[in-house]
Motif scaffolding. Structure first.
Motif, mmCIF file in Angstrom:
data_model
loop_
_atom_site.group_PDB
_atom_site.id
_atom_site.type_symbol
_atom_site.label_atom_id
_atom_site.label_comp_id
_atom_site.label_asym_id
_atom_site.label_seq_id
_atom_site.Cartn_x
_atom_site.Cartn_y
_atom_site.Cartn_z
ATOM 1 N N SER B 233 0.510 -25.847 24.738
ATOM 2 C CA SER B 233 0.966 -26.079 23.368
ATOM 3 C C SER B 233 2.488 -26.231 23.296
ATOM 4 C CB SER B 233 0.499 -24.913 22.502
ATOM 5 O OG SER B 233 0.963 -25.067 21.201
ATOM 6 N N HIS B 234 3.212 -25.426 24.095
ATOM 7 C CA HIS B 234 4.678 -25.490 23.993
ATOM 8 C C HIS B 234 5.273 -26.666 24.752
ATOM 9 C CE1 HIS B 234 3.932 -22.923 27.541
ATOM 10 N NE2 HIS B 234 5.094 -23.337 28.006
ATOM 11 N N VAL B 248 13.025 -29.552 13.339
ATOM 12 C CA VAL B 248 13.791 -28.340 13.059
ATOM 13 C C VAL B 248 15.089 -28.363 13.873
ATOM 14 C CG1 VAL B 248 13.688 -25.841 12.857
ATOM 15 C CG2 VAL B 248 11.574 -27.168 12.833
ATOM 16 N N VAL B 249 14.940 -28.511 15.184
ATOM 17 C CA VAL B 249 16.101 -28.613 16.070
ATOM 18 C C VAL B 249 15.816 -29.725 17.066
ATOM 19 C CG1 VAL B 249 17.527 -27.445 17.799
ATOM 20 C CG2 VAL B 249 16.556 -26.120 15.916
ATOM 21 N N ASP B 250 16.731 -30.673 17.208
ATOM 22 C CA ASP B 250 16.618 -31.620 18.319
ATOM 23 C C ASP B 250 17.966 -31.710 19.019
ATOM 24 O OD1 ASP B 250 18.235 -33.528 17.053
ATOM 25 O OD2 ASP B 250 16.564 -34.715 16.318
ATOM 26 N N ALA B 251 18.120 -32.666 19.903
ATOM 27 C CA ALA B 251 19.330 -32.698 20.729
ATOM 28 C C ALA B 251 20.595 -32.994 19.937
ATOM 29 C CB ALA B 251 19.172 -33.724 21.855
ATOM 30 N N LYS B 252 20.450 -33.547 18.752
ATOM 31 C CA LYS B 252 21.635 -33.934 17.972
ATOM 32 C C LYS B 252 21.732 -33.272 16.607
ATOM 33 C CE LYS B 252 23.340 -37.298 20.692
ATOM 34 N NZ LYS B 252 24.688 -37.227 21.263
ATOM 35 N N THR B 253 20.694 -32.537 16.216
ATOM 36 C CA THR B 253 20.688 -31.999 14.853
ATOM 37 C C THR B 253 20.012 -30.640 14.789
ATOM 38 O OG1 THR B 253 20.375 -34.266 14.028
ATOM 39 C CG2 THR B 253 20.042 -32.491 12.444
ATOM 40 N N ILE B 254 20.596 -29.753 14.004
ATOM 41 C CA ILE B 254 19.868 -28.563 13.562
ATOM 42 C C ILE B 254 19.603 -28.793 12.078
ATOM 43 C CG2 ILE B 254 19.967 -26.070 13.220
ATOM 44 C CD1 ILE B 254 21.816 -25.970 15.696
ATOM 45 N N HIS B 256 18.856 -29.095 8.120
ATOM 46 C CA HIS B 256 19.303 -28.433 6.889
ATOM 47 C C HIS B 256 18.102 -27.652 6.356
ATOM 48 C CE1 HIS B 256 20.517 -27.951 2.691
ATOM 49 N NE2 HIS B 256 21.757 -28.113 3.129
ATOM 50 N N TRP B 276 5.233 -29.287 12.736
ATOM 51 C CA TRP B 276 6.612 -29.131 13.194
ATOM 52 C C TRP B 276 6.768 -29.876 14.505
ATOM 53 C CZ3 TRP B 276 9.177 -27.687 9.286
ATOM 54 C CH2 TRP B 276 8.689 -26.736 8.390
ATOM 55 N N ARG B 278 7.911 -29.766 17.929
ATOM 56 C CA ARG B 278 8.135 -28.566 18.726
ATOM 57 C C ARG B 278 8.820 -28.860 20.055
ATOM 58 N NH1 ARG B 278 2.791 -26.998 19.732
ATOM 59 N NH2 ARG B 278 2.273 -29.102 19.108
ATOM 60 N N ILE B 280 13.175 -29.443 21.601
ATOM 61 C CA ILE B 280 14.584 -29.665 21.228
ATOM 62 C C ILE B 280 15.127 -30.927 21.893
ATOM 63 C CG2 ILE B 280 15.046 -27.234 20.768
ATOM 64 C CD1 ILE B 280 16.632 -27.240 23.468
#
Lengths: 332, 346
Positions: B233-234, B248-254, B256, B276, B278, B280
């Motif tokens: 799953s992960h 939610v979080v990727d390499a260029k953005t956290i 808002h 979501w 899943r 980064i």
């Protein structure tokens, strides 16, 4: 007292991307020591002194910045057993985290990092790690944790001697304490904007938009830098307790001679002993401040810390105090 | 059929003209203003005098592709990727070369002739070439010049249970969501930006955000999906047919948090499935947009795309439809004052 600000700040954990807890504490505190206090869409906190002074009356606008965030972890999965999977945000080595305790900011949940068996230590990657929050199962875990929640390394800040503190990842709280003290002490005629930035660990994202907004005549970044006064250190130039380090260069920028000489003049004027920071491996918000708009003259004042690892950073109170004196001289 | 036309159009990064013309034709009847910027991003504006907040919606027109970098005496052509491509999957694939869309095949030394040690390693770029059937350099040069581009030749087909395959759901599926959205009426000032050069470093999005200076931005993407066998799953990032994915979080953005929370609540209230994202890894135009000027509140809504950055990408058409529904629901909620953002929060 810088120490007092630091003592108030040191319990505020502030993962990159979720700096809210420290931001709200700062906003409340800053109201008593600045004229204008506000937050932007990324979460940077601004405190302005003399905001409405006419430009004809002030020499210049000076921006001082310190980052609020610590390198962090984000939850990417929750399994049926209630164990979490995480990824690191910032410069983490997965193997160093085995056995560490994490604090998840949103719900203040504590977790312990475990590792799957049968993985050689040298091969450990984040996909082998899990976080145990003592949940009975997925449903129980989901009461406290959601995918995307952010965590920091958990651990107390302790006093080693009357002058030296130790704790996990202190860079943000050291820098913010110095900036708070400067803001409080400075009886300045210039327009001064203090910015407590977010998301330094992922490439100074907060600093970038802050510099655009403030558009200052001079920007000075307050951060930490690594000491070289330990056995067989590769670069034995910077030492704990020997005064603030005036940035010459770091991994992100080379400071212009006019800017660094001005900071050196301030140190001399204030009678503060200083060190010269040449840290090609250290990152800071400096470049992000520097390359905004048409280019913002930018320098830095750093606090030397001994960084055995993320878990134990040591800082000398005298270095923080002297940095405050230097910066207060600059803005007055 | 919109998805078929969009995904079969040729649009390497920096060479988005065909896609832009197609979108322009489709969007123009619904637009108040239409213009491009100097990089080639296409802007469609609606209701610009309406009461705010002004929302920027973007999808990128470009796709991962190739550039011809040399022609051998034999007429075989050397090439390099434009954007991130897994070189190991290129051999034997059919491509379309140049403006005329000539068929070409990515060739290599025949397996029979490879030495044992050669067979043990995936083929590298220098061992691959594009063959358009020319018998000499001179003949090849009558059709193709160095600097011409090539794309995978995969056609759009609907397959299985409401799935589809194509060469470029990343990000023509986002372009399609935007086109469907701009045909609807909202009492909001809306700017639809079809951006360029996302695959080579989010280059078109920053000037687009700077120019339009929106209050809110929503990026539509085709995103990475790895829900095949033996993937824990992960390791999946997203799953097909579980609804659009929220980053939610990727390499260029956290993300808002408040805007993300709002979008997920809108999805829940409207009974639109969502998941979501899943991982980064990877990034999209939000990475450039949210750091523009003084910071812009932004979010990404993505359609899970199996085998992304490869010749045949697969999506669920139900995910696509749910993304269209979610964008409409989010805009309706903003229209009704459901999400207010004050840029200077005291």
């Amino acid at each position: 007292m810088t120490k007092t600000w630091f003592e108030q700040l040191m319990h505020l954990k502030s993962p990159t991307g979720e700096e809210k807890l420290m931001a709200s504490w700062l906003k409340e505190t800053l109201k008593t020591i600045a004229d204008d206090v506000f937050e932007d869409v990324l979460g940077n906190v601004y405190a302005v002194k003399n905001p409405r002074r006419e430009m004809s009356e002030v020499k210049e606008t000076i921006m001082l910045s310190a980052h609020m965030d610590e390198p962090s972890f984000t939850v990417i999965d929750i399994d049926d057993g209630g164990f979490l999977r995480i990824e690191g945000i910032g410069d983490w080595h997965a193997v160093n985290l085995i056995g560490a305790r994490l604090l998840f900011a949103r719900t203040q949940t504590i977790g312990v990092v475990g590792v799957e068996p049968h993985v050689e230590l040298a091969d450990v990657a984040f996909r082998h790690l899990f976080v145990d929050i003592a949940a009975k199962n997925r449903k129980d875990a989901e009461q406290r944790i959601a995918v995307g929640d952010l965590a920091t390394v958990h651990g107390a800040v302790e006093t080693m001697t009357s002058d030296v503190f130790v704790g996990p990842v202190l860079s943000n709280r050291i820098s913010c304490a110095v900036l708070l003290e400067v803001l409080q002490k400075a009886n300045n005629q210039s327009k001064m904007v203090a910015v407590f930035t977010v998301q330094k660990q992922v490439g100074s994202r907060g600093a970038r938009v802050a510099s655009y907004r403030v558009n200052s005549d001079l920007a000075v970044v307050i951060d930490v830098t690594k000491a070289g006064d330990t056995p067989h250190a590769e670069r034995p130039s910077l030492a704990l307790g020997q005064g603030p380090a005036i940035k010459m260069l770091d991994a992100t920028m080379v400071v212009a001679p006019t800017v660094r000489d001005r900071l050196i003049d301030c140190a001399n004027k204030a009678g503060v002993t200083y060190q010269r920071e040449v840290s090609p491996a250290t990152t800071s918000d400096a470049n992000a401040l520097f390359v905004s708009r048409g280019g913002i003259p930018t320098g830095g004042v750093s606090i030397v810390t001994r960084q055995a690892s993320f878990f134990s950073n040591m800082v000398h109170v005298a270095d923080m105090k002297k940095a405050v004196t230097l910066l207060t001289t600059l803005v007055e | 059929m919109l998805l078929k036309q969009l995904t079969e159009a040729v649009g390497p990064s920096g060479f988005e003209t065909q896609v832009r013309n197609l979108i322009y034709k489709e969007a123009n009847p619904f637009a108040q203003n239409v213009y491009t910027d100097s990089l080639g991003t296409l802007f469609i504006e609606k209701n610009m005098t309406a009461k705010g907040p002004k929302v920027l919606l973007t999808a990128h027109m470009d796709e991962v592709s190739f550039m011809i970098v040399g022609i051998e005496e034999t007429g075989l052509m050397r090439f390099r990727p434009i954007g991130g491509v897994d070189v190991r999957i290129l051999v034997s694939k059919v491509v379309l070369v140049g403006d005329k869309g000539l068929y070409g095949v990515i060739g290599s030394k025949a397996v029979h002739l490879q030495k044992k040690e050669e067979r043990e390693h995936p083929l590298e770029l220098d061992q691959l070439f594009i063959d358009i059937g020319a018998s000499s350099k001179q003949e090849a040069e009558e059709h193709v010049a160095v600097g011409d581009i090539a794309v995978f030749a995969t056609t759009y087909e609907e397959i299985g249970d409401e799935c589809a395959k194509s060469k470029s759901f990343d990000d023509r599926v986002g372009c399609a969501v935007l086109l469907e959205t701009l045909k609807k009426d909202f009492a909001l000032p809306l700017v639809f930006a079809f951006t360029v050069q996302e695959e080579i470093g989010l280059r078109g999005a920053a000037p687009a955000a700077y120019r339009t200076n929106p209050d809110l931005a929503i990026v539509l993407e085709g995103t990475v999906c790895s829900d095949g066998p033996d993937t824990p799953s992960h390791g999946q990032a997203t799953q097909v047919d579980r609804g659009p994915a929220l980053s939610v979080v990727d390499a260029k953005t956290i993300a808002h948090r408040d805007f993300l929370q709002h979008i997920s609540q809108v999805a829940k209230d409207a009974h639109i499935p969502y998941q979501w994202r899943r991982t980064i890894g990877g990034a999209n135009d939000v990475g450039a947009i949210h750091l523009t000027r003084e910071g812009i509140v932004s979010a990404a809504i993505s359609i899970p795309t199996r085998y992304i950055h490869a010749p045949s990408q697969v999506i669920s058409l139900r995910d696509y439809k749910h993304a269209v529904d979610l964008v409409e629901a989010v805009l309706r909620s903003i229209e009704q004052g459901g999400f207010v953002n004050d840029k200077n929060m005291v």
